[in-house]
Design a protein around this motif. Structure first.
Motif, PDB file in Angstrom:
ATOM      1  N   ASP A   1      11.119   8.306  -4.861  1.00 34.96           N
ATOM      2  CA  ASP A   1      12.441   7.878  -4.412  1.00 34.96           C
ATOM      3  C   ASP A   1      12.328   6.677  -3.480  1.00 34.96           C
ATOM      4  O   ASP A   1      13.002   5.649  -3.652  1.00 34.96           O
ATOM      5  CB  ASP A   1      13.107   9.063  -3.697  1.00 34.96           C
ATOM      6  N   ILE A   2      11.431   6.783  -2.505  1.00 33.44           N
ATOM      7  CA  ILE A   2      11.277   5.730  -1.504  1.00 33.44           C
ATOM      8  C   ILE A   2      10.724   4.448  -2.113  1.00 33.44           C
ATOM      9  O   ILE A   2      11.241   3.344  -1.876  1.00 33.44           O
ATOM     10  CB  ILE A   2      10.363   6.239  -0.363  1.00 33.44           C
ATOM     11  N   VAL A   3       9.671   4.572  -2.912  1.00 34.30           N
ATOM     12  CA  VAL A   3       9.019   3.386  -3.478  1.00 34.30           C
ATOM     13  C   VAL A   3       9.954   2.671  -4.456  1.00 34.30           C
ATOM     14  O   VAL A   3       9.967   1.436  -4.519  1.00 34.30           O
ATOM     15  CB  VAL A   3       7.687   3.775  -4.146  1.00 34.30           C
ATOM     16  N   SER A   4      10.763   3.430  -5.190  1.00 35.56           N
ATOM     17  CA  SER A   4      11.687   2.790  -6.136  1.00 35.56           C
ATOM     18  C   SER A   4      12.719   1.930  -5.428  1.00 35.56           C
ATOM     19  O   SER A   4      13.294   1.017  -6.025  1.00 35.56           O
ATOM     20  CB  SER A   4      12.396   3.850  -6.990  1.00 35.56           C
ATOM     21  N   LYS A   5      12.956   2.198  -4.144  1.00 38.16           N
ATOM     22  CA  LYS A   5      13.902   1.409  -3.363  1.00 38.16           C
ATOM     23  C   LYS A   5      13.197   0.368  -2.501  1.00 38.16           C
ATOM     24  O   LYS A   5      13.805  -0.234  -1.618  1.00 38.16           O
ATOM     25  CB  LYS A   5      14.746   2.342  -2.488  1.00 38.16           C
ATOM     26  N   GLY A   6      11.897   0.183  -2.744  1.00 41.57           N
ATOM     27  CA  GLY A   6      11.159  -0.880  -2.069  1.00 41.57           C
ATOM     28  C   GLY A   6      10.546  -0.497  -0.744  1.00 41.57           C
ATOM     29  O   GLY A   6      10.065  -1.369  -0.013  1.00 41.57           O
ATOM     30  N   GLY A   7      10.537   0.803  -0.411  1.00 40.99           N
ATOM     31  CA  GLY A   7      10.028   1.229   0.882  1.00 40.99           C
ATOM     32  C   GLY A   7       8.639   1.827   0.831  1.00 40.99           C
ATOM     33  O   GLY A   7       8.031   1.957  -0.236  1.00 40.99           O
TER      34      GLY A   7
ATOM     35  N   ILE B   1       0.811  -1.230   0.000  1.00 37.32           N
ATOM     36  CA  ILE B   1       0.000   0.000   0.000  1.00 37.32           C
ATOM     37  C   ILE B   1       0.843   1.278   0.000  1.00 37.32           C
ATOM     38  O   ILE B   1       0.331   2.356  -0.297  1.00 37.32           O
ATOM     39  CB  ILE B   1      -1.005   0.009   1.157  1.00 37.32           C
ATOM     40  N   LYS B   2       2.099   1.195   0.361  1.00 38.30           N
ATOM     41  CA  LYS B   2       3.138   2.192   0.082  1.00 38.30           C
ATOM     42  C   LYS B   2       3.064   3.549   0.772  1.00 38.30           C
ATOM     43  O   LYS B   2       4.096   4.161   1.035  1.00 38.30           O
ATOM     44  CB  LYS B   2       3.226   2.458  -1.450  1.00 38.30           C
ATOM     45  N   PHE B   3       1.886   4.079   1.050  1.00 36.78           N
ATOM     46  CA  PHE B   3       1.769   5.487   1.423  1.00 36.78           C
ATOM     47  C   PHE B   3       0.835   5.639   2.617  1.00 36.78           C
ATOM     48  O   PHE B   3      -0.334   5.228   2.547  1.00 36.78           O
ATOM     49  CB  PHE B   3       1.231   6.261   0.217  1.00 36.78           C
TER      50      PHE B   3
ATOM     51  N   GLU C   1       1.472  -1.720  -4.913  1.00 35.98           N
ATOM     52  CA  GLU C   1       1.734  -3.133  -5.221  1.00 35.98           C
ATOM     53  C   GLU C   1       2.954  -3.333  -6.124  1.00 35.98           C
ATOM     54  O   GLU C   1       3.070  -4.340  -6.812  1.00 35.98           O
ATOM     55  CB  GLU C   1       0.503  -3.785  -5.877  1.00 35.98           C
ATOM     56  N   THR C   2       3.868  -2.377  -6.117  1.00 34.57           N
ATOM     57  CA  THR C   2       5.067  -2.508  -6.932  1.00 34.57           C
ATOM     58  C   THR C   2       6.224  -3.029  -6.081  1.00 34.57           C
ATOM     59  O   THR C   2       6.170  -3.013  -4.846  1.00 34.57           O
ATOM     60  CB  THR C   2       5.474  -1.160  -7.552  1.00 34.57           C
ATOM     61  N   THR C   3       7.257  -3.450  -6.747  1.00 36.68           N
ATOM     62  CA  THR C   3       8.481  -3.879  -6.080  1.00 36.68           C
ATOM     63  C   THR C   3       9.660  -3.115  -6.664  1.00 36.68           C
ATOM     64  O   THR C   3       9.571  -2.526  -7.751  1.00 36.68           O
ATOM     65  CB  THR C   3       8.714  -5.387  -6.260  1.00 36.68           C
ATOM     66  N   ALA C   4      10.755  -3.129  -5.920  1.00 36.18           N
ATOM     67  CA  ALA C   4      11.971  -2.472  -6.393  1.00 36.18           C
ATOM     68  C   ALA C   4      12.587  -3.289  -7.523  1.00 36.18           C
ATOM     69  O   ALA C   4      12.513  -4.522  -7.532  1.00 36.18           O
ATOM     70  CB  ALA C   4      12.969  -2.332  -5.253  1.00 36.18           C
TER      71      ALA C   4
END
Length: 470
Positions: A339-345, A47-49, A383-386
């Protein structure tokens, strides 16, 4: 007693304090074994955010949350105002704030609606910060929101109302809870004045007193796990309250922890999960079985991490309410998310309510602007991954199944160029610019963007290219 509490020194010290909390090595991360916890963790990672809210009586003075009570010679512990010269006078005045604390504009439904429209999907709310003031109707102390002028309000049990409003909007719900408690006599025992943030006495010398504190903490967490509806996250702060054996001597701030302050996390977690199956327990900075995900504070790791993590960041400069806040731009916030989501966070973004129970209007506007971007581009976030190389230049990358997303982080005033090189583009991929209609041609890794398509794209903080296998 308002804005003069805030100074450049205090704001600078917040950055230093954030560095302390983000200085975590976490070589000891332990993957949960409980299938229900693993399933919840997978859900949370997708859910990321999320939204974090620091709120307590400190908002009435417009000061840093709790820390002015701490008798340490640090910038973020600085006292100001008419009571500053004497710590005892200051603490007495501070602990009288509840006598006039009356947040009559408290409306958690508005918060939940604004957060949902921004694309947020979980919330973490401060049920109790280090000062010990409880934003829930605990039976363990009278130092609580339901013992203020606000007690006659139908929504006086603030935490319960917050959790309900967000749960009704489909959010995962988390309770922030401070392990140290600077109000209760079983932590800062009045017989020994406190020297610093730690217990004012050595627990091993006074085991009966420490057991009182352990029971007090257990009872309060039990209340939150039984009386406040479905709970997804128990977010524990105050990492100096920990077993002495868990101190990481390579982390500077942990070296200053003088003695064992074990509150029996196995017992607390067991109880909490009996009431809330699958509960995520986040014992911040205490690497091991009870830190289900890691929480760098006011910082973003320089690279992808091999375990679940979340950056907790402020929308403005302060965790707690200050009368004049310096909010980050929408562009900066969306860049931060990418930036955060691209690194899996995950990004847990803090907004602080004021003493009247309302946010700054500018915070609502930021969330509305983020929501407009998320409505068009959310598929590149949720629902994405790094995916390596994670980032290159202005690009950040995410992945969902066989689909890649290339997020172009445009600078302030930059319009979408007529051609762009997408480093991860492959010949076998179709290209779509989210939020637009029209074909995109590519030669090698360079895409050509028509005037019509660029006009459709308009001005955006981040342009998202969807790269799918043909």
């Amino acid at each position: 007693m308002k804005s003069f509490f805030i100074s450049l020194l205090v704001l600078t010290s917040l950055f230093v304090r954030a560095q302390q909390h983000s200085e975590q090595h976490h070589v000891g991360y332990v993957t949960p074994k409980d299938p229900a916890v693993k399933a919840k963790l997978d859900q949370w990672q997708g859910i990321k955010f999320g939204l974090l809210m620091h709120w307590g009586t400190y908002s009435q003075w417009g000061i840093v949350e709790s820390w002015s009570l701490c008798p340490e010679d640090e910038g973020w512990c600085e006292r100001k105002g008419p009571y500053a010269a004497n710590w005892y006078d200051y603490k007495q005045a501070y602990e009288k704030i509840p006598q006039t604390f009356n947040p009559v504009k408290f409306n958690p439904d508005r918060w939940a609606k604004a957060a949902k429209e921004a694309g947020m999907k979980y919330v973490v709310f401060t049920t109790k910060h280090h000062d010990g003031f409880c934003m829930f109707d605990t039976k363990q102390t009278d130092y609580k929101i339901t013992n203020t002028p606000f007690k006659t309000n139908p929504k006086a049990n603030v935490a319960k109302e917050v959790f309900k409003s967000f749960r009704d909007q489909g959010f995962m719900v988390g309770a922030y809870f401070s392990k140290p408690d600077w109000h209760t006599d079983s932590y800062w025992w009045s017989y020994f004045p406190p020297k610093d943030r730690n217990s004012s006495y050595v627990p091993s010398k006074y085991p009966e007193k420490w057991n009182q504190f352990k029971q007090f903490t257990y009872n309060q967490i039990q209340e939150l796990m039984t009386d406040y509806g479905k709970m997804d996250i128990l977010w524990l702060d105050g990492g100096w309250v920990r077993p002495f054996s868990t101190i990481d001597s390579t982390v500077s701030w942990q070296k200053a922890i003088p003695f064992d302050q074990d509150i029996d996390m196995p017992k607390i977690a067991k109880m909490a999960r009996e009431h809330q199956p699958g509960l995520l327990v986040v014992d911040r900075t205490v690497a091991g079985e009870y830190e289900n995900y890691v929480t760098p504070e006011q910082s973003v790791p320089s690279e992808a991490l091999p375990f679940p993590w979340e950056s907790c960041m402020t929308m403005g400069d302060s965790w707690s309410y200050i009368p004049k806040e310096n909010f980050k731009s929408t562009r900066k916030l969306i860049h931060m998310l990418a930036d955060i989501v691209s690194k899996g966070g995950n990004l847990l973004l803090n907004v602080a309510p004021g003493p009247d129970g309302e946010w700054h209007e500018e915070a609502y506007q930021r969330l509305a602007d983020i929501g407009k971007w998320m409505n068009l581009n959310g598929e590149a976030i949720y629902e994405t991954t790094a995916v390596a190389p994670y980032q290159s230049g202005k690009w950040a990358y995410t992945k969902k199944g066989n689909t890649l997303y290339a997020l172009y982080r445009a600078a302030e005033g930059e319009t979408l160029p007529a051609s762009l090189e997408i480093p991860i583009l492959e010949k076998s991929q179709s290209i779509q610019l989210l939020g637009t209609k029209g074909s995109i041609k590519a030669q090698d890794k360079v895409v050509k963007l028509s005037e019509s398509l660029r006009k459709q794209a308009g001005d955006s903080p981040v342009y998202v290219f969807k790269l799918a296998k043909k």
